[in-house]
Write an enzyme that holds these catalytic residues in place. Sequence first.
Site, PDB file in Angstrom:
ATOM      1  N   ARG A 234       0.844  -1.181   0.000  1.00 58.08           N
ATOM      2  CA  ARG A 234       0.000   0.000   0.000  1.00 58.08           C
ATOM      3  C   ARG A 234       0.883   1.236   0.000  1.00 58.08           C
ATOM      4  NH1 ARG A 234      -3.007  -3.196  -1.357  1.00 58.08           N
ATOM      5  NH2 ARG A 234      -5.177  -3.578  -0.766  1.00 58.08           N
ATOM      6  N   GLU A 263      -4.184   7.278  -6.124  1.00 64.53           N
ATOM      7  CA  GLU A 263      -4.440   6.364  -7.233  1.00 64.53           C
ATOM      8  C   GLU A 263      -5.817   6.665  -7.828  1.00 64.53           C
ATOM      9  OE1 GLU A 263      -3.970   2.358  -5.802  1.00 64.53           O
ATOM     10  OE2 GLU A 263      -1.854   2.644  -5.319  1.00 64.53           O
ATOM     11  N   HIS A 282      -1.058  -0.304  -9.715  1.00 64.96           N
ATOM     12  CA  HIS A 282      -1.662  -1.175  -8.702  1.00 64.96           C
ATOM     13  C   HIS A 282      -2.305  -2.407  -9.359  1.00 64.96           C
ATOM     14  CE1 HIS A 282      -3.441  -1.062  -4.365  1.00 64.96           C
ATOM     15  NE2 HIS A 282      -3.047  -2.288  -4.715  1.00 64.96           N
TER      16      HIS A 282
END
Length: 329
Positions: A234, A263, A282
């Site tokens: 993360r 993001e 991601h």
Amino acid sequence: MSATVFVTAPRLGQAGVRTLEDAGSRIIYLPDGGGRTEVEEIMASEAVDGVISRTVELSAAAIEASPRLRVISKHGVGVGNIDVDAATARGIPVFTTPGANAQSVAELTIALMFNAARRVSWMDAEIRAGRWSRAQDGRQLAGGTLGLVGAGQIGQRVARTAAATGMRVLAFDPGFGLDSPVPELAMVGSLEELLGQADVLSIHVPLSERTRGLIGAPQLALLPADAIVLNTARGEVIDEPALVEALRSGQLFAAGLDTTWSEPMEPGNPLLDCPNVVVTPHVGGSTPAALEAMALAAARNILGCLEGTPPDARSCVNPTTLSIERSNA
């Protein structure tokens, strides 16, 4: 059993769909482009028994708007987009799918490590721009030390691959103490001890109040000169401005990041101005194999809870709710 399961995404892997449909479940999906507001509207208008949560926020308002809701399963392991406190207040267990995407995330970690060490993306961009720029400062990884923050299923897979390349692998994880879960890595007793030896530092811990900002300027300063930092966990675990400064100053050789603070990344993010950074959006757990495995595990979590046979409590982030769920079953 007839239950309504809401997937907070436009689709779900077929393994999960078949499992839910075979149990007689009705599946509803979040439309393409839907966000928090649409999730809240669906939760308020539909008689939802279980939610499979993808990346869109599952807010307290959404949870409180659904009187029949009995279980939430994350399609993955990070529950930062779920208001767990709101679920706990209602006695609703929140499960994750640990290990389902571990191999895919581990493989991307290794890919980012090699890419950052040999400046693959930079050289590719140079050639496409018409410049024959041969990087002379790439790093050989064999003989170096990989330090893992977190020695769970992803970290263990990374350790096996890195060890096979000739790297020494160390890890810090309070959950294991000094007992190594796999022979390819050795455990150390503190984060500081790990940082001082890590030519490559790789993050593999969930986001929590304990891990938020875990790697900041003081921790980066403990790394050997020209170290590489990897993050497929993360973004908030690393102090991003401190990371940018360490990359710009030459304190760090490079970074490989699958997760960032914001993001999608905003166009002005200073990380994008660092030529020694390789970034992916991601996608560590976004291979077809991983998506199928997560869908199946999430569906089993939902059905197990609704049928009165909850999954392993170790995959529940608020296990105090399990006794409540059993008493109401």
